[in-house]
Design an enzyme around this catalytic site. Structure first.
Site, PDB file in Angstrom:
ATOM      1  N   GLU A 107      16.869  67.422  14.559  1.00 14.80           N
ATOM      2  CA  GLU A 107      16.773  68.798  14.376  1.00 14.80           C
ATOM      3  C   GLU A 107      16.415  69.143  13.054  1.00 14.80           C
ATOM      4  OE1 GLU A 107      17.266  70.670  17.212  1.00 14.80           O
ATOM      5  OE2 GLU A 107      16.497  72.000  15.623  1.00 14.80           O
ATOM      6  N   SER A 108      15.279  69.654  12.622  1.00 14.00           N
ATOM      7  CA  SER A 108      14.821  69.658  11.140  1.00 14.00           C
ATOM      8  C   SER A 108      15.655  70.414  10.289  1.00 14.00           C
ATOM      9  CB  SER A 108      13.280  70.065  11.370  1.00 14.00           C
ATOM     10  OG  SER A 108      13.046  71.401  11.948  1.00 14.00           O
TER      11      SER A 108
ATOM     12  N   CYS B 274       8.010  63.913  15.140  1.00 14.72           N
ATOM     13  CA  CYS B 274       8.818  65.288  15.577  1.00 14.72           C
ATOM     14  C   CYS B 274       9.358  65.986  14.428  1.00 14.72           C
ATOM     15  CB  CYS B 274       9.573  64.927  16.625  1.00 14.72           C
ATOM     16  SG  CYS B 274       9.777  66.404  17.836  1.00 14.72           S
TER      17      CYS B 274
ATOM     18  N   ARG C 105       7.195  75.299  15.082  1.00 19.46           N
ATOM     19  CA  ARG C 105       8.322  74.169  15.659  1.00 19.46           C
ATOM     20  C   ARG C 105       8.466  74.767  17.311  1.00 19.46           C
ATOM     21  NH1 ARG C 105      13.761  75.513  12.853  1.00 19.46           N
ATOM     22  NH2 ARG C 105      14.508  74.072  14.406  1.00 19.46           N
TER      23      ARG C 105
ATOM     24  N   ILE D 119       8.973  66.274  22.954  1.00 23.20           N
ATOM     25  CA  ILE D 119      10.365  66.829  23.379  1.00 23.20           C
ATOM     26  C   ILE D 119      10.392  68.034  22.219  1.00 23.20           C
ATOM     27  CG2 ILE D 119      12.821  66.815  23.412  1.00 23.20           C
ATOM     28  CD1 ILE D 119      12.326  63.626  23.650  1.00 23.20           C
TER      29      ILE D 119
ATOM     30  N   HIS E  11       7.373  61.393  20.220  1.00 24.15           N
ATOM     31  CA  HIS E  11       8.201  60.188  20.055  1.00 24.15           C
ATOM     32  C   HIS E  11       7.685  58.803  20.622  1.00 24.15           C
ATOM     33  CE1 HIS E  11      11.663  62.653  19.155  1.00 24.15           C
ATOM     34  NE2 HIS E  11      11.234  63.546  19.630  1.00 24.15           N
TER      35      HIS E  11
ATOM     36  N   GLU F   8       8.790  56.029  19.945  1.00 23.11           N
ATOM     37  CA  GLU F   8      10.133  55.189  20.043  1.00 23.11           C
ATOM     38  C   GLU F   8      10.633  55.048  21.354  1.00 23.11           C
ATOM     39  OE1 GLU F   8      10.159  58.106  18.856  1.00 23.11           O
ATOM     40  OE2 GLU F   8      12.123  58.829  18.662  1.00 23.11           O
TER      41      GLU F   8
HETATM   42  N1  GLN Z   1      12.729  71.011  17.844  1.00 31.10           N
HETATM   43  C1  GLN Z   1      13.123  70.388  16.769  1.00 31.10           C
HETATM   44  C2  GLN Z   1      13.067  70.880  15.352  1.00 31.10           C
HETATM   45  O1  GLN Z   1      12.439  71.967  15.390  1.00 31.10           O
HETATM   46  C3  GLN Z   1      12.089  68.864  16.855  1.00 31.10           C
HETATM   47  C4  GLN Z   1      12.345  68.167  18.054  1.00 31.10           C
HETATM   48  C5  GLN Z   1      12.325  66.610  17.936  1.00 31.10           C
HETATM   49  O2  GLN Z   1      12.373  66.131  16.779  1.00 31.10           O
HETATM   50  N2  GLN Z   1      12.366  65.928  19.226  1.00 31.10           N
HETATM   51  O3  GLN Z   1      13.313  70.446  14.381  1.00 31.10           O
END
Ligand code: GLN
Length: 202
Positions: A50-51, A81, A109, A138, A174, A176
């Site tokens: 979660e940024s 991400c 985002r 994701i 992702h 990974e």
């Molecule tokens: N939706 C997340 C964000 O805005 C990022 C999602 C992720 O890292 N898989 O921070």
């Protein structure tokens, strides 16, 4: 085997699978949660998560300035991400949210949909041959603005999803979360090439 030491930012998010991919490739992995742990690493992965939380923790743990400074001075970094969001120069969907402001692109985002809209895709990535690379998206950020200084390594449905600028690499997806370690290998090769060019300058 390689004697590279690669840090993974482990403040929040999906860092375990990055560690697994890097260990598979024979590098030494260092978990980074504080500024001192940035010393002596050859590269750093900023994982998904979660940024908003990661940026807050970077500030709370007083690592934001040291991290930014190291990257500006050439520390190779790979953001996936949420990591891609942090490296961006701004967020068009959340204009008040701060980033590290390091790479010359902006993101929106969650632009590929919500958690339930997560999907797998096969990507052609420049430098990784003909064989497409599996990628998991994701709640991924979409690059909405990009400067010419940023090299696009892969696109999906007309938007850049993997980009490089100097010592910085970023992916919306992702890598990974699959068994394919080629994207991490690409980051390791990038670190090795950057190290060689620094040595050649001395
Ligand atoms: N939706 C997340 C964000 O805005 C990022 C999602 C992720 O890292 N898989 O921070």
């Amino acid at each position: 085997m390689s004697n590279l030491k690669i840090g993974v930012l482990t403040l929040q998010g999906g860092f375990d699978k990055h560690i697994e991919s890097l260990v598979k490739l024979g590098v030494t992995v260092v978990k980074v949660r504080e500024a001192l742990e940035l010393d002596g690493i050859d590269g750093l992965v900023i994982p998904g998560g979660e940024s908003t939380t990661i940026i807050r923790l970077l500030k709370n743990f007083r690592i934001y300035d040291a991290l930014r400074d190291k990257i500006v001075k050439g520390l190779p970094v790979f953001g996936t991400c949420a990591g891609m969001i942090l490296l961006s120069s701004g967020i068009t969907s959340h204009r008040d949210q701060e980033t590290l402001n390091l790479m010359n692109y902006k993101v929106s985002r969650n632009d590929y949909g919500r958690q339930i809209d997560s999907f797998d895709a096969l990507l052609n990535i420049s430098g990784l041959g003909e064989d497409p690379v599996p990628a998991v998206f994701i709640r991924a950020p979409r690059i909405t603005e990009i400067a010419d200084s940023v090299e696009i390594l892969s696109e999906y449905e007309g938007s850049p999803v993997m980009v490089r600028e100097k010592n910085m690499l970023a992916a919306s997806f992702h890598p990974e979360l699959t068994d394919d370690t080629r994207v991490h290998s690409l980051f390791i090769s990038m670190i090795k090439n950057l190290k060689m060019s620094v040595q050649n300058q001395i």
